[in-house]
Design a protein around this motif. Structure first.
Motif, PDB file in Angstrom:
ATOM      1  N   MET A  65       0.782  -1.240   0.000  1.00 43.94           N
ATOM      2  CA  MET A  65       0.000   0.000   0.000  1.00 43.94           C
ATOM      3  C   MET A  65       0.812   1.287   0.000  1.00 43.94           C
ATOM      4  N   ALA A  66       2.060   1.217   0.491  1.00 48.07           N
ATOM      5  CA  ALA A  66       2.854   2.450   0.576  1.00 48.07           C
ATOM      6  C   ALA A  66       3.766   2.619  -0.630  1.00 48.07           C
ATOM      7  N   ASP A  67       3.658   1.693  -1.588  1.00 49.21           N
ATOM      8  CA  ASP A  67       4.561   1.729  -2.722  1.00 49.21           C
ATOM      9  C   ASP A  67       3.885   2.182  -4.003  1.00 49.21           C
ATOM     10  N   GLY A  68       4.651   2.889  -4.809  1.00 51.70           N
ATOM     11  CA  GLY A  68       4.198   3.304  -6.124  1.00 51.70           C
ATOM     12  C   GLY A  68       4.299   2.149  -7.108  1.00 51.70           C
ATOM     13  N   PRO A  69       3.923   2.412  -8.364  1.00 47.28           N
ATOM     14  CA  PRO A  69       3.828   1.342  -9.366  1.00 47.28           C
ATOM     15  C   PRO A  69       5.135   0.576  -9.589  1.00 47.28           C
ATOM     16  N   THR A  70       6.294   1.245  -9.528  1.00 46.39           N
ATOM     17  CA  THR A  70       7.566   0.575  -9.816  1.00 46.39           C
ATOM     18  C   THR A  70       7.818  -0.553  -8.817  1.00 46.39           C
ATOM     19  N   ILE A  71       7.701  -0.263  -7.540  1.00 49.41           N
ATOM     20  CA  ILE A  71       7.971  -1.297  -6.525  1.00 49.41           C
ATOM     21  C   ILE A  71       6.807  -2.292  -6.446  1.00 49.41           C
ATOM     22  N   GLN A  72       5.596  -1.834  -6.757  1.00 49.61           N
ATOM     23  CA  GLN A  72       4.480  -2.803  -6.857  1.00 49.61           C
ATOM     24  C   GLN A  72       4.790  -3.880  -7.897  1.00 49.61           C
ATOM     25  N   ARG A  73       5.282  -3.435  -9.043  1.00 48.18           N
ATOM     26  CA  ARG A  73       5.577  -4.412 -10.103  1.00 48.18           C
ATOM     27  C   ARG A  73       6.718  -5.337  -9.680  1.00 48.18           C
ATOM     28  N   ALA A  74       7.708  -4.786  -8.970  1.00 51.66           N
ATOM     29  CA  ALA A  74       8.830  -5.611  -8.489  1.00 51.66           C
ATOM     30  C   ALA A  74       8.315  -6.692  -7.537  1.00 51.66           C
ATOM     31  N   SER A  75       7.394  -6.291  -6.654  1.00 55.00           N
ATOM     32  CA  SER A  75       6.790  -7.258  -5.724  1.00 55.00           C
ATOM     33  C   SER A  75       6.074  -8.365  -6.491  1.00 55.00           C
ATOM     34  N   GLU A  76       5.314  -7.959  -7.497  1.00 59.94           N
ATOM     35  CA  GLU A  76       4.566  -8.949  -8.286  1.00 59.94           C
ATOM     36  C   GLU A  76       5.516  -9.910  -8.999  1.00 59.94           C
ATOM     37  N   ARG A  77       6.596  -9.357  -9.563  1.00 60.91           N
ATOM     38  CA  ARG A  77       7.559 -10.220 -10.251  1.00 60.91           C
ATOM     39  C   ARG A  77       8.187 -11.211  -9.269  1.00 60.91           C
ATOM     40  N   ALA A  78       8.557 -10.704  -8.087  1.00 60.08           N
ATOM     41  CA  ALA A  78       9.218 -11.557  -7.093  1.00 60.08           C
ATOM     42  C   ALA A  78       8.266 -12.652  -6.594  1.00 60.08           C
ATOM     43  N   LEU A  79       7.012 -12.279  -6.358  1.00 57.85           N
ATOM     44  CA  LEU A  79       6.048 -13.277  -5.869  1.00 57.85           C
ATOM     45  C   LEU A  79       5.795 -14.343  -6.937  1.00 57.85           C
ATOM     46  N   LYS A  80       5.766 -13.912  -8.190  1.00 60.92           N
ATOM     47  CA  LYS A  80       5.586 -14.877  -9.286  1.00 60.92           C
ATOM     48  C   LYS A  80       6.741 -15.865  -9.343  1.00 60.92           C
ATOM     49  N   GLN A  81       7.920 -15.413  -8.900  1.00 58.22           N
ATOM     50  CA  GLN A  81       9.094 -16.295  -8.871  1.00 58.22           C
ATOM     51  C   GLN A  81       9.124 -17.148  -7.609  1.00 58.22           C
ATOM     52  N   GLY A  82       8.059 -17.069  -6.818  1.00 57.79           N
ATOM     53  CA  GLY A  82       7.976 -17.898  -5.612  1.00 57.79           C
ATOM     54  C   GLY A  82       8.676 -17.313  -4.398  1.00 57.79           C
ATOM     55  N   MET A  83       9.050 -16.035  -4.465  1.00 65.75           N
ATOM     56  CA  MET A  83       9.748 -15.449  -3.325  1.00 65.75           C
ATOM     57  C   MET A  83       8.814 -15.339  -2.120  1.00 65.75           C
ATOM     58  N   SER A  84       9.383 -15.572  -0.944  1.00 60.61           N
ATOM     59  CA  SER A  84       8.612 -15.498   0.307  1.00 60.61           C
ATOM     60  C   SER A  84       9.546 -14.969   1.378  1.00 60.61           C
ATOM     61  N   LEU A  85       9.002 -14.685   2.546  1.00 61.48           N
ATOM     62  CA  LEU A  85       9.851 -14.207   3.645  1.00 61.48           C
ATOM     63  C   LEU A  85      10.915 -15.254   3.987  1.00 61.48           C
ATOM     64  N   ARG A  86      10.498 -16.505   4.010  1.00 66.30           N
ATOM     65  CA  ARG A  86      11.444 -17.606   4.262  1.00 66.30           C
ATOM     66  C   ARG A  86      12.590 -17.569   3.234  1.00 66.30           C
ATOM     67  N   GLY A  87      12.202 -17.390   1.974  1.00 63.72           N
ATOM     68  CA  GLY A  87      13.182 -17.328   0.895  1.00 63.72           C
ATOM     69  C   GLY A  87      14.127 -16.146   1.051  1.00 63.72           C
ATOM     70  N   VAL A  88      13.589 -14.997   1.474  1.00 61.40           N
ATOM     71  CA  VAL A  88      14.427 -13.808   1.652  1.00 61.40           C
ATOM     72  C   VAL A  88      15.477 -14.078   2.733  1.00 61.40           C
ATOM     73  N   LEU A  89      15.039 -14.699   3.817  1.00 66.85           N
ATOM     74  CA  LEU A  89      15.986 -14.990   4.914  1.00 66.85           C
ATOM     75  C   LEU A  89      17.097 -15.929   4.422  1.00 66.85           C
ATOM     76  N   ASN A  90      16.733 -16.903   3.608  1.00 70.45           N
ATOM     77  CA  ASN A  90      17.750 -17.807   3.056  1.00 70.45           C
ATOM     78  C   ASN A  90      18.741 -17.054   2.165  1.00 70.45           C
ATOM     79  N   LEU A  91      18.230 -16.075   1.414  1.00 72.94           N
ATOM     80  CA  LEU A  91      19.121 -15.295   0.547  1.00 72.94           C
ATOM     81  C   LEU A  91      20.112 -14.478   1.371  1.00 72.94           C
ATOM     82  N   VAL A  92      19.636 -13.951   2.506  1.00 69.14           N
ATOM     83  CA  VAL A  92      20.551 -13.191   3.370  1.00 69.14           C
ATOM     84  C   VAL A  92      21.638 -14.118   3.909  1.00 69.14           C
ATOM     85  N   ALA A  93      21.258 -15.339   4.287  1.00 64.25           N
ATOM     86  CA  ALA A  93      22.250 -16.319   4.764  1.00 64.25           C
ATOM     87  C   ALA A  93      23.307 -16.559   3.688  1.00 64.25           C
TER      88      ALA A  93
END
Lengths: 266, 398
Positions: free
Chosen positions: A58-86
């Motif tokens: 809700m706080a993001d404009g169209p550019t970051i909205q689209r990035a979120s949609e692309r990432a979710l389509k790729q199966g990204m999740s909070l769990r996945g983000v934590l693994n990427l940080v590791a």
């Protein structure tokens, strides 16, 4: 001492400002997230804000909205983000990583589990856009118990009494939203930032990062003169969007480097 | 005594003010101004005047005798919110908020809308009080509810199609919030349902309570007592809370909220977070039962009715369920359609597809009850807006 504090202390000694790029984890593809993080550090990033994609940003404009949609389509999740940080931490144990997103994915995981995982994988700070201090008591007890810094937003509309309240809870740095609007909007008002920052400094002893609406090196440089760190999000996400898998690392590196050089001259 | 929300906007664990920092001062200002005017005699008098002379209240209660006789059990009474100006309960709240906006000096109002009824109500009051009006509406809903889109335009509003996400009500909410964050100083967000950040759930409830307050006077006049149950459809749940709230302390009156069961709870394609025991989460400023996947992403909902097609529900309904004061059930698309047609044919009333869910549940339980029992159903809106949808589902091209 936390990586965030170490980083800002070192910058202060060198009389430099932090460059804090933001992008959404998993965009354009999860396999490119860690390489992008390393490339940003190599190009001069001091802190990385990694966006956790959410279905309803809700706080993001169209550019970051689209990035979120692309990432979710790729199966990204909070769990996945934590693994990427590791994975990032295997090669970089000094650059602070701050997760930025909305509260519900964390709620779904449970704040206790989330905070523990953050500590395990090497997350340094957490910024939850839709969790103001009023609703954050339990959440931040868990974060602090695991040594994770809660990063708070302040806005042009935030009044003095609230700044004081946020000052008591905030750790790491404070993120000043430089305009009334969503991420990626273009109506940043430098003189308004210049007026607001002394008011914030009265209460905030932590470093202050400024973001929202910083779209080019010239603006980044001007903003850097006023604060301790410059956050650039939508502009970087736009660069990712306009690149392909073969060019994205080089393009983002060039952009971050350009911002770095501009900020160094602030 | 039932006394919710608390001063911080919580109904037990539900509710709250989960908003980005830029909007926190705005909701705080709204809270302060609402508390200031809520009991102000002049404000109350103006609100009452508008409800009487502009909306046409009180709305009558009608005994659906033909339909009750056919069902062969309890008597069904309808609270006729469909007879309000603009054709639904939404106008009650829109007027209340517009009067507040006027006092706060806001000249621009925005709204989200699903079925279009709240959008029409907001466009109407904006025209009535001379305000600029922007309505956000999901692109899919614009398709489903084209007559309402044109009504809004006739009333001078700008209708902005929302193409993000599922292109329905929740995405319209996201977009309205983005507008508000950008134009926070000039703009009043006329939120359409009893959800969102505090004080909206409380304020919308209070404005809608005229429904239940009238019914509590009208039912004894009609049948000498209160009904055995009050029934209303629940999307966000504003028509329902408006009817239910005045009945909370009437212990002998059963309270039943009817959610949209879509293709059935088991199908997963529905909009019934309470009936399906959806996990508690945070969206659009409040903590509520929320349809989501295991990663906390909001899932797409399905309902035949655009106004119920929403993954969350107002916090007070979550609370009434948790404390056991109200019961929540789901009615599937086809059951709602059957009730829609029955009311058309047997009573000469075209109900909104949203309200048809409440009607369908009444039709489901009435036959099991004796003829001296009374069910009061909130007929929250009229169904003219839905004729395209109904025709399409019946294979008829208009």
């Amino acid at each position: 001492m936390s990586r965030i504090q170490t980083t800002f202390d070192a910058l202060k000694q060198q009389n430099r400002r932090a460059l804090i790029p933001f992008f959404t984890a998993g965009d354009p593809h999860p396999s490119l997230t860690v390489p992008l993080m390393h490339a940003m550090v190599a190009a001069g990033a001091d802190v990385i804000e990694l966006g956790v994609p959410f279905s309803d940003p809700m706080a993001d404009g169209p550019t970051i909205q689209r990035a979120s949609e692309r990432a979710l389509k790729q199966g990204m999740s909070l769990r996945g983000v934590l693994n990427l940080v590791a994975e990032f931490r295997q090669q970089d144990n000094s650059t602070p990583v701050v997760l930025m997103g909305y509260g519900n994915p964390i709620e779904a995981m449970g704040w206790d589990v989330f905070a523990q995982r953050c500590a395990e994988v090497g997350v340094d700070g957490v910024l939850t856009v839709d969790f103001p201090p009023e609703e954050s008591h339990d959440a931040f007890e868990y974060l602090q118990a695991h040594g994770i810094d809660p990063i708070f937003l302040l806005a042009p509309t935030t009044e003095d009494a609230r700044v004081e309240q946020v000052a008591k809870l905030a750790r790491g740095y404070v993120y000043y939203v430089s305009l009334k609007g969503v991420t990626g909007a273009g109506n940043l008002d430098l003189s308004a930032i210049e007026q607001k920052l002394p008011q914030l400094r009265k209460h905030i002893k932590l470093p202050i990062g400024v973001g929202f609406g910083i779209r080019d090196a010239v603006t980044a440089q001007a903003v850097a003169k006023l604060c301790d760190g410059v956050v650039v999000g939508s502009r970087i996400v736009q660069e990712i969007e306009n690149s392909n898998d073969a060019t994205v690392i080089a393009n983002v590196s060039a952009l971050v480097n350009e911002l770095r050089l501009a900020i160094n001259q602030a | 005594m039932y006394n919710y929300p608390d001063s911080t906007g919580h109904f037990g664990q539900f509710g709250g003010i989960y908003m980005a920092e830029t909007l926190i001062p705005a909701v705080e200002e709204l809270r302060v101004q609402y508390l200031r005017y809520q009991n102000d005699p002049e404000f109350k008098a103006e609100f009452a005047y508008e409800l009487k002379h502009y909306v046409g209240r009180p709305s009558p209660i009608y005994h659906a005798k033909n339909w009750s006789d056919r069902l062969g059990g309890a008597q069904i009474y309808l609270k006729r919110e469909d007879l309000n100006h603009t054709g639904a309960h939404k106008i009650n709240n829109a007027i209340g908020q517009a009067l507040l906006a006027k006092r706060m000096g806001k000249k621009r109002v925005i709204a989200e809308t699903g079925a279009g009824m709240h959008g029409v109500a907001t466009a109407t009051v904006a025209a009535r009080f001379g305000m600029e009006c922007i309505v956000y509406m999901g692109a899919e809903d614009i398709q489903r509810q084209s007559p309402n889109v044109y009504r809004m335009k006739l009333l001078g509003a700008t209708v902005v199609p929302v193409e993000s996400g599922s292109k329905t009500l929740k995405d319209a909410c996201n977009e309205a919030i983005r507008d508000w964050v950008t134009n926070v100083e000039s703009t009043f967000y006329i939120f359409g349902t009893a959800a969102g950040p505090h004080p909206y759930p409380m304020m919308v409830r209070d404005f809608q309570c005229v429904i239940g307050n009238e019914a509590k006077i009208q039912m004894p006049e009609m049948i000498g007592r209160q009904p055995d149950a009050v029934i209303a459809c629940v999307g966000g749940g504003s028509n329902a809370i408006g009817l239910f709230y005045p009945y909370i302390e009437e212990e002998n009156v059963q309270i039943i909220g009817v959610e949209a069961g879509g293709y059935g709870i088991a199908s997963g394609q529905h909009a019934a977070p309470l009936t399906a025991n959806a996990k508690v989460g945070v969206l659009h400023g409040n903590r509520v039962n929320l349809m989501q996947d295991e990663n906390g992403q909001i899932t797409e909902t399905h309902s035949i009715s655009a106004g119920l097609d929403y993954p969350g529900v107002g916090p007070e309904h979550c609370w009434l369920k948790e404390i056991g004061r109200a019961q929540y059930v789901a009615i599937n698309d086809d059951e709602a359609m059957r009730a829609f047609h029955d009311l058309c044919r047997f009573e000469g009333i075209i109900p909104a597809l949203e309200s048809s869910h409440a009607l369908a549940h009444a039709a489901k339980i009435a036959p099991e009850m004796s003829k001296d029992k009374a069910l009061l159903v909130n007929l929250s809106g009229r169904g003219d807006k839905d004729i395209n949808t109904v025709a399409r589902l019946s294979g008829i091209a208009l």
